[in-house]
Write an enzyme that holds these catalytic residues in place. Sequence first.
Site, mmCIF file in Angstrom:
data_model
loop_
_atom_site.group_PDB
_atom_site.id
_atom_site.type_symbol
_atom_site.label_atom_id
_atom_site.label_comp_id
_atom_site.label_asym_id
_atom_site.label_seq_id
_atom_site.Cartn_x
_atom_site.Cartn_y
_atom_site.Cartn_z
ATOM 1 N N LYS A 271 68.541 37.352 61.373
ATOM 2 C CA LYS A 271 67.486 37.764 62.303
ATOM 3 C C LYS A 271 68.074 38.713 63.340
ATOM 4 O O LYS A 271 69.168 38.466 63.851
ATOM 5 C CB LYS A 271 66.905 36.518 62.979
ATOM 6 C CG LYS A 271 65.675 36.760 63.841
ATOM 7 C CD LYS A 271 65.161 35.436 64.414
ATOM 8 C CE LYS A 271 63.896 35.608 65.233
ATOM 9 N NZ LYS A 271 63.414 34.315 65.781
ATOM 10 N N SER B 17 58.425 33.522 65.011
ATOM 11 C CA SER B 17 58.920 34.887 65.140
ATOM 12 C C SER B 17 59.929 35.308 64.078
ATOM 13 O O SER B 17 60.166 36.495 63.887
ATOM 14 C CB SER B 17 59.583 35.072 66.515
ATOM 15 O OG SER B 17 60.746 34.262 66.599
ATOM 16 N N SER C 106 59.667 28.936 65.626
ATOM 17 C CA SER C 106 59.913 30.252 65.027
ATOM 18 C C SER C 106 60.702 30.252 63.728
ATOM 19 O O SER C 106 60.816 31.296 63.085
ATOM 20 C CB SER C 106 60.616 31.168 66.032
ATOM 21 O OG SER C 106 59.681 31.656 66.958
#
Lengths: 97, 484
Positions: free
Chosen positions: B75, B150, B174
């Site tokens: 990420k 997210s 997330s």
Amino acid sequence: MIDREQVRKVALLARLELTPQEEEQFTTQLSSILDYFEQLSELDVTDVPPTARAIEVKNVTRPDELQPYQERAAILSSAPEQEGEYFKVPQILNVEE
Amino acid sequence: MASIRELHQQLVSKERSAVEITQEALQHIAALEPKLHSFLSVTADTALAQAQAVDAKIAAGEEIGVLAGIPIGIKDNMCTKGIRTTCASKILENFVPPYESTVTQKLADAGTVMVGKTNLDEFAMGSSTENSAFQVTANPWDLERVPGGSSGGSAAAVAAQECVVALGSDTGGSIRQPASFCGVVGMKPTYGLVSRYGLVAFASSLDQIGPFGRTVEDAAILLGAIAGYDPKDSTSLKAEVPDYTQALKPDVKNLRIGIIKETFGEGLDPAVEQAITKAIEQLRDLGAEIQEISCPRFRYGLPTYYIIAPSEASANLARYDGVKYGFRTTDAENLLSMYNRTRAAGFGTEVKRRIMVGTYTLSAGYYDAYYLKAQKVRTLIKQDFEKAFANVDILVSPTVPTTAFKAGEKTDDPLSMYLTDLMTITVNLAGLPGISIPCGFDDKGLPIGLQLIGNVLREDLLFQVAYAYEQATEWHKHTPKLLI
């Protein structure tokens, strides 16, 4: 509830220049978000201690030893503007006219 | 793409080289990215160099670890030295970190092959990955729908097999929410189990890094590689990291599993409810003792979170001021207008909204009414969990009340977007580990996730139950149509 004047004040505290449209949008949205928070008043928390961290780790210490850092130049060159060994920023005080 | 163990076997038997596996992953990424947009940057050079190093070890007859040569996505809110780390924000668009995060350092040491940095909601604030300043990631099961967020880029990349495993971060759901939407396994570990050093801070008392995989075993292997004490993170726990793969026994006999009553009811999609109920029945059939548990303060989790997280975020994001790194506006007369305009131009709407909320709730006169109050309710929520774990070993709930929604559906209504985190948020507030595993599909063919919640540092138990359920079902064998 929050009004437009308060939104302006908060924006200044947050160092955010908002457009008039954003001011209007945030006034409405922050009001409904703050209204939503109101449901917490259903709970009596008078004698409840606050939790800052779910899993408390206390008194974390280590010897204060100097460790040379190799990437000094990389940190300086990350800055949008630099001069020699300094980060450069725009003028802080306005010159009196 | 095969599992970690299968690829490891291929590597040690010299059936395939790490470079071949990497090239295959990169080709797959090149073919899918025009549709998916999971990656903000594809790091082909790094990946091939890392793969070559693994091949050199194998050629020299050295032993390699199980993660060596395994393609992984990271990420893009974890700092990678010399590789752009943007947080999907314009303010960090050209930020190249001068240092490496602990997790990516550990993975590099384990020999993983980083194929790219994955898309996210700007600064990890969002539930759909639509808040990325650069691109909208598609859900591999239905390209018109969001992958969740997210960590949507990581979830989509793993579901579409652009990489074998990926790292995400989870502040209110997330990792688990996009895992649910994309039909993969995603875990948020106990707060403090994985070092946050080099993870760009959002809400420091809630943020935690965790693994994505297509199987429970892959996720367990990855967690084992990133967990452990780190003196560079003052909230890091000095806990022994067990070999999580030892916990992968298909056995739940006599384990006490609690159903959180409050997560069923209004707002729960009937298809989700049906799948979760069936999954619980299966766990009962496998020998688990099922009981209903009440967490009466659960429903206050969402307002509590949306006070605490923006408050912490408003403080954490004060560092983006255009002085030391990142974007700076060229249009400023003095320092104050430089700050105000840099931040105005650099942050997206959701980030601004949360900075505004957090600045307000921390400001003089409102601190007690909001922030302090929320911290007290956080204690009550924690107590609900403590009570529950006095009676059961793990808790179950749906991960998300619905399946993936369409892009654009919730972007105008922040509160309805926040509601998708209803069931994951309390777990962060209490610092507990939680995992989402695939447990079915709705009539549109969209994946449904089952959330398992464990007590502090009981990741082993979560993996055990998740593995037992996975081995008794076929959900993890489904692949998105995109790949057929």
